[in-house]
Design a protein around this motif. Structure first.
Motif, mmCIF file in Angstrom:
data_model
loop_
_atom_site.group_PDB
_atom_site.id
_atom_site.type_symbol
_atom_site.label_atom_id
_atom_site.label_comp_id
_atom_site.label_asym_id
_atom_site.label_seq_id
_atom_site.Cartn_x
_atom_site.Cartn_y
_atom_site.Cartn_z
ATOM 1 N N ARG A 1 1.838 9.395 5.096
ATOM 2 C CA ARG A 1 1.306 8.032 5.000
ATOM 3 C C ARG A 1 1.223 7.292 6.337
ATOM 4 O O ARG A 1 0.248 6.567 6.568
ATOM 5 N N ALA B 1 -3.528 2.062 -5.175
ATOM 6 C CA ALA B 1 -3.817 1.736 -3.769
ATOM 7 C C ALA B 1 -5.130 0.982 -3.651
ATOM 8 O O ALA B 1 -5.256 0.041 -2.849
ATOM 9 N N TRP C 1 0.836 -1.205 0.000
ATOM 10 C CA TRP C 1 0.000 0.000 0.000
ATOM 11 C C TRP C 1 0.867 1.250 0.000
ATOM 12 O O TRP C 1 0.588 2.226 -0.698
ATOM 13 N N HIS D 1 -9.070 2.446 2.600
ATOM 14 C CA HIS D 1 -7.646 2.504 2.250
ATOM 15 C C HIS D 1 -7.388 3.326 0.983
ATOM 16 O O HIS D 1 -6.273 3.820 0.788
ATOM 17 N N THR D 2 -8.405 3.465 0.148
ATOM 18 C CA THR D 2 -8.249 4.294 -1.051
ATOM 19 C C THR D 2 -8.353 5.771 -0.698
ATOM 20 O O THR D 2 -7.522 6.590 -1.117
ATOM 21 N N TRP E 1 -5.264 6.979 1.267
ATOM 22 C CA TRP E 1 -3.950 6.958 0.627
ATOM 23 C C TRP E 1 -3.549 8.380 0.238
ATOM 24 O O TRP E 1 -4.398 9.222 -0.107
ATOM 25 N N TYR F 1 -2.244 5.674 7.374
ATOM 26 C CA TYR F 1 -2.444 4.227 7.527
ATOM 27 C C TYR F 1 -2.956 3.900 8.930
ATOM 28 O O TYR F 1 -3.796 3.011 9.097
ATOM 29 N N ARG G 1 -3.741 6.741 -6.211
ATOM 30 C CA ARG G 1 -4.894 6.279 -5.453
ATOM 31 C C ARG G 1 -5.526 5.058 -6.130
ATOM 32 O O ARG G 1 -6.018 4.143 -5.457
#
Length: 387
Positions: free
Chosen positions: A105, A49, A40, A94-95, A98, A109, A46
């Motif tokens: 990051r 990701a 990732w 998670h998209t 990102w 995350y 994006r």
């Protein structure tokens, strides 16, 4: 130009491996899931990701289509649809979080992992890499969870090789010294192979067969017995009296899965039984979405499915012990076990009815997850499943 096409393709293919290996059902392979944050963090857009997130999650939950087909006695299409729908929250989180700024990051995350650990996104928050903390840091408890969280943040930075090497060292050391969680003295979890009939076959003879199994264990010094999810079917006064009469004159106590029903819906529960009486011990915090938990039914004027008691009864009292119960689906997500651990229980009891998962690794993954959390917090563990 060629590299611009090659990197997304490589990451897409590579993202499947952490999902397949980490969530194979072998507890010692759980740290393989840590490959996901690395990939990732390497995504250059994006879009990539999103593809990486989808590849990991779909690989980790690959047993769902076949399991749903078995549950509903249908073809694979309903299972495939649910499989894809379940991945949406994981991929979306998670998209959206990102970023193309490497310095942002780690925090992004962390937010993504936290969102996938608690409702509403955490309702389908399977395959959370944080579960591997129990393999890398057994016995560390909350410090182990903190170390895992810091390590996950490090894996999405340019320092990821150093973090990965450190994690690998902990992984090898843990594997070389691995022992299964202890079962408390005098306790026994009973595994059954009664298939789809468990919970649906309500005959007196079925209950007598289960009682005979309990009585056999008593001769071996077992005093506290755990039976799988749905073992007693519907919890009724008749069932209660039958079991209480059978346990008279003994010092045995039983925890068993059952269901309580009313006009509004039903609860998936654990009940307790002994010569002193019986009753509901625990109400499931998170039933299986779609197949059990169906809150939209009330919008249509129909009775609900199984009720979700999201943050209720994280620890229950059974005799002299404080127990953290986990029923089936709760073993695949994060918040129920962490909520229970806030109360420092004496042991974990994890039950399931996985007849519909035959041919998949779902029950093995449930067991691996329960074992990993028990190892992280150094808690005894009692498992009981029907297949």
């Amino acid at each position: 130009m060629r590299r611009d096409y090659l990197q997304p393709a490589v990451l897409t293919v590579a993202s499947i491996l952490p999902g397949m290996i980490g969530w194979s059902g072998n507890v010692l392979l759980l740290p393989a899931a840590l490959g996901f944050p690395v990939l990732w963090g390497h995504a250059r857009s994006r879009y990539v990701a999103a593809i990486v997130s989808a590849g990991y999650f779909l690989a980790a939950s690959r047993g769902l289509p076949q399991g749903v087909a078995s549950f509903y006695a249908s073809d694979l299409w309903p299972g495939l649809l649910l499989w894809l729908c379940a991945s949406e929250s994981f991929v979306a989180v998670h998209t959206v979080l990102w970023t193309n700024r490497p310095d942002h990051r780690p925090f992004r995350y962390l937010v993504a992992a936290a969102l996938m650990a608690v409702p509403p996104f955490g309702i389908t928050g399977w395959a959370n890499p944080v579960t591997a903390a129990g393999v890398l840091f057994p016995g560390w408890g909350w410090w182990g969870l903190a170390a895992m969280t810091a390590g996950l943040m490090g894996l999405v930075t340019r320092m990821w090789p150093a973090v990965a090497i450190a994690f690998t060292g902990f992984w090898f050391w843990s594997a070389a010294n691995w022992t299964e969680p202890k079962v408390p003295e005098g306790w026994q979890g009973v595994d059954l192979e009664l298939g789809a009939s468990l919970g649906r076959e309500a005959s007196i003879q079925r209950h007598r067969d289960l009682i005979a199994t309990i009585e056999t264990l008593a001769t071996g010094g077992v005093r506290d017995v755990v039976l799988p999810e749905s073992a007693l079917g519907f919890w009724t006064p008749t069932v209660e009296r039958l079991w209480l009469n059978a346990l008279q004159g003994t010092d045995m106590a039983v925890i068993a899965g059952a269901a309580t029903i009313d006009a509004a819906g039903y609860d998936n529960v654990l009940v307790t039984l002994s010569a002193n009486g019986g009753g509901v011990l625990y109400r499931e915090r998170m039933p299986v979405p779609a197949s059990m938990w169906q809150p939209w039914r009330s919008w249509l004027g129909k009775s609900d499915g199984a009720r979700a008691h999201f943050f209720a009864n994280p620890v229950v009292t059974f005799g002299a012990n404080r127990v953290a119960p986990l029923i089936c689906y709760e073993q695949l997500i994060v918040w129920p076990i962490l909520q229970s651990m806030l109360y420092d229980p004496d042991l974990i009891v994890a039950v399931g009815n996985g007849w519909w998962t035959r041919g998949t690794s779902i029950v093995a993954i449930q067991r691996a997850s329960a074992i990993a959390w028990a190892k992280l917090f150094a808690k005894p563990l009692v498992l009981s499943f029907n297949t």
